[in-house]
Design an enzyme around this catalytic site. Structure first.
Site, PDB file in Angstrom:
ATOM      1  N   LYS A 193     -65.614   3.179 144.605  1.00 46.19           N
ATOM      2  CA  LYS A 193     -66.902   2.968 145.418  1.00 46.19           C
ATOM      3  C   LYS A 193     -67.448   1.467 145.097  1.00 46.19           C
ATOM      4  CE  LYS A 193     -68.739   5.825 141.519  1.00 46.19           C
ATOM      5  NZ  LYS A 193     -67.308   6.507 141.149  1.00 46.19           N
TER       6      LYS A 193
ATOM      7  N   VAL B 161     -66.463   8.403 148.150  1.00 47.39           N
ATOM      8  CA  VAL B 161     -67.687   9.225 148.539  1.00 47.39           C
ATOM      9  C   VAL B 161     -67.396  10.559 148.595  1.00 47.39           C
ATOM     10  CG1 VAL B 161     -69.777   9.488 149.634  1.00 47.39           C
ATOM     11  CG2 VAL B 161     -68.898   7.385 149.743  1.00 47.39           C
TER      12      VAL B 161
ATOM     13  N   GLY C 209     -67.487  16.393 128.989  1.00 44.11           N
ATOM     14  CA  GLY C 209     -66.698  15.602 129.764  1.00 44.11           C
ATOM     15  C   GLY C 209     -67.308  15.256 131.238  1.00 44.11           C
TER      16      GLY C 209
ATOM     17  N   LYS D 279     -72.630   4.829 146.881  1.00 43.42           N
ATOM     18  CA  LYS D 279     -72.269   5.791 147.639  1.00 43.42           C
ATOM     19  C   LYS D 279     -72.987   6.007 148.961  1.00 43.42           C
ATOM     20  CE  LYS D 279     -69.853   8.685 144.109  1.00 43.42           C
ATOM     21  NZ  LYS D 279     -70.273   9.869 143.281  1.00 43.42           N
TER      22      LYS D 279
ATOM     23  N   GLY E 136     -63.385  14.362 139.865  1.00 43.57           N
ATOM     24  CA  GLY E 136     -62.131  14.835 139.335  1.00 43.57           C
ATOM     25  C   GLY E 136     -60.761  14.360 139.679  1.00 43.57           C
TER      26      GLY E 136
END
Length: 417
Positions: free
Chosen positions: A103, A130, A185, A203, A301
């Site tokens: 990004k 994004v 995390g 974004k 993720g």
């Protein structure tokens, strides 16, 4: 027999390894979708990865990829601007299409890279930059292309959304919620990019550039993070029928200028965005044909982001030359961006004990109306920051202390019921 389409992956960290894993997990399906045999030929990284099942694909010199005519597609998963910009621009100049999850690279250099791709009849795609797994870039320039889109608003950072949810649902302080996010995390050891709004800023730059056709740089976006949000702010929003979210949005104003912003906002319960919790993201888009539509899913993720990167690679394989719709112009000035002083929104004021008649009296002095009231705060009708500051002064003159004021997200719908 059709010629095999070869891919190179730049960076073998979380996202890069996810791209490789998901590709081989679903290789047969991916090849069926594109109509071509495909493979990953190289993985570029400084490390060696002894014992890794794909260690034989690792190279340490970008020139190996640049000089191999068999490689037509590149997944850039390195992050940052340098050396990513140099590597990506070199790949594009060599006619190799690039898909990126970066990004920062797209927000700062997207216009340049799109032009290079056009000049070399290849593509620079960035769906993964994004919203992670959420399809938003492609719908904006394909599915929704018949619309005049005039506003986009969303929850674009999962870390801050997790923190604010913990404050809302579990009555945790900001510091405790941040510590929990780090423990799980979801937040980095240095959480500044998330909690201070830089991640969401990049974004909304990308979305603004694609929707409105000119490059919006991060320093043109009014950005405020969530560090100053207190548990008392969240509790008051709940009392008034809302919740606090970090909202990134861009709106085209009546004069044609656009106003991109990132800031904490009160989102009322009748908005779908108020129900987006945890590390999930959601993006609401308003247009003259669709009224409004929302995209929702995992915003980050390993595998969700890898899914978006590979989705772009698949589209690039199927494309015949540069896709003209996914682009925007370089901007040499910021004349098309409105000043934050023009931002108008309802506001939530958190105060010391304030009777309803006192709140109404102060609001009347500055030309706004009180919509909802509690003992320690209230909502007022839409106004600018200048009027909000005057209301703060009026309240203080009546013996009321203002602890905070937070804008309320508006529904930008122009449809009549």
């Amino acid at each position: 027999m059709q010629k095999k389409k070869q891919i190179a992956v730049l960076g073998y960290g979380v996202v890069g390894s996810g791209v490789v894993e998901l590709f081989y997990q679903n290789q047969e399906k991916i090849e069926k979708n594109t109509g071509y045999p495909m493979d990953i030929k190289y993985i570029l990284d400084l490390r060696t990865f002894e014992g890794d099942p794909y260690a034989d694909k690792v190279v340490h010199d970008i020139n190996v990829i640049l000089q191999d005519p068999e490689v037509g597609y590149v997944a850039e998963c390195m992050g940052g601007v340098n050396p990513a910009f140099e590597f990506v621009s070199s790949c594009l100049k060599a006619g190799k299409s690039v898909s990126t999850s970066n990004k920062q690279l797209v927000a700062e250099k997207g216009d340049i890279l799109l032009q290079i791709a056009k000049e070399n009849n290849c593509n620079f795609f960035f769906e993964a930059s994004v919203g992670g797994a959420i399809p938003i870039m492609r719908p904006l320039h394909t599915c929704l292309a018949a619309n005049d889109l005039y506003a986009v608003a969303g929850i674009l950072n999962g870390t801050t959304n997790f923190i604010l949810e913990k404050m809302f649902c579990d009555q945790m302080s900001f510091a405790d919620a941040l510590a929990l996010a780090q423990q799980l995390g979801y937040a980095e050891r240095n959480p500044s990019a998330d909690v201070d709004g830089a991640d969401a800023c990049r974004k909304i730059c990308i979305i603004s550039s694609l929707v409105f056709g000119k490059h919006v740089y991060p320093d043109s976006v009014f950005t405020k993070g969530i560090r100053d949000i207190q548990l008392e702010d969240v509790k008051l929003a709940q009392q008034l029928g809302g919740t606090v979210k970090l909202i990134a949005q861009v709106v085209r104003e009546d004069d044609g200028k656009i106003l991109p912003t990132v800031m904490p906002m009160v989102v009322m319960q009748d908005s779908l965005l108020s129900h987006v919790n945890g590390v999930f993201n959601a993006i609401m888009v308003w247009g003259d044909g669709i009224d409004k539509t929302m995209f929702y899913g995992r915003g980050a993720g390993k595998m969700p982001t890898a899914s978006a990167v590979l989705g772009d690679i698949i589209d690039e394989v199927k494309s015949n030359g540069t896709v003209p719709a996914q682009t925007w112009e370089t901007s040499s000035d910021t004349d098309f961006i409105a000043n934050i002083d023009t931002f108008v929104a309802p506001r939530m004021f958190r105060t010391s004990t304030c009777a309803a008649d006192v709140a109404k009296q102060a609001a009347g002095q500055v030309g706004v109306t009180v919509r909802m009231h509690t003992e320690n705060g209230f909502l007022v009708s839409a106004c600018t920051e200048r009027i909000a500051a005057k209301l703060t002064d009026a309240l203080q003159s009546l013996g009321v202390t203002v602890y905070s004021q937070i804008p309320v997200l508006k529904d930008h719908s122009k449809f009549s019921e």
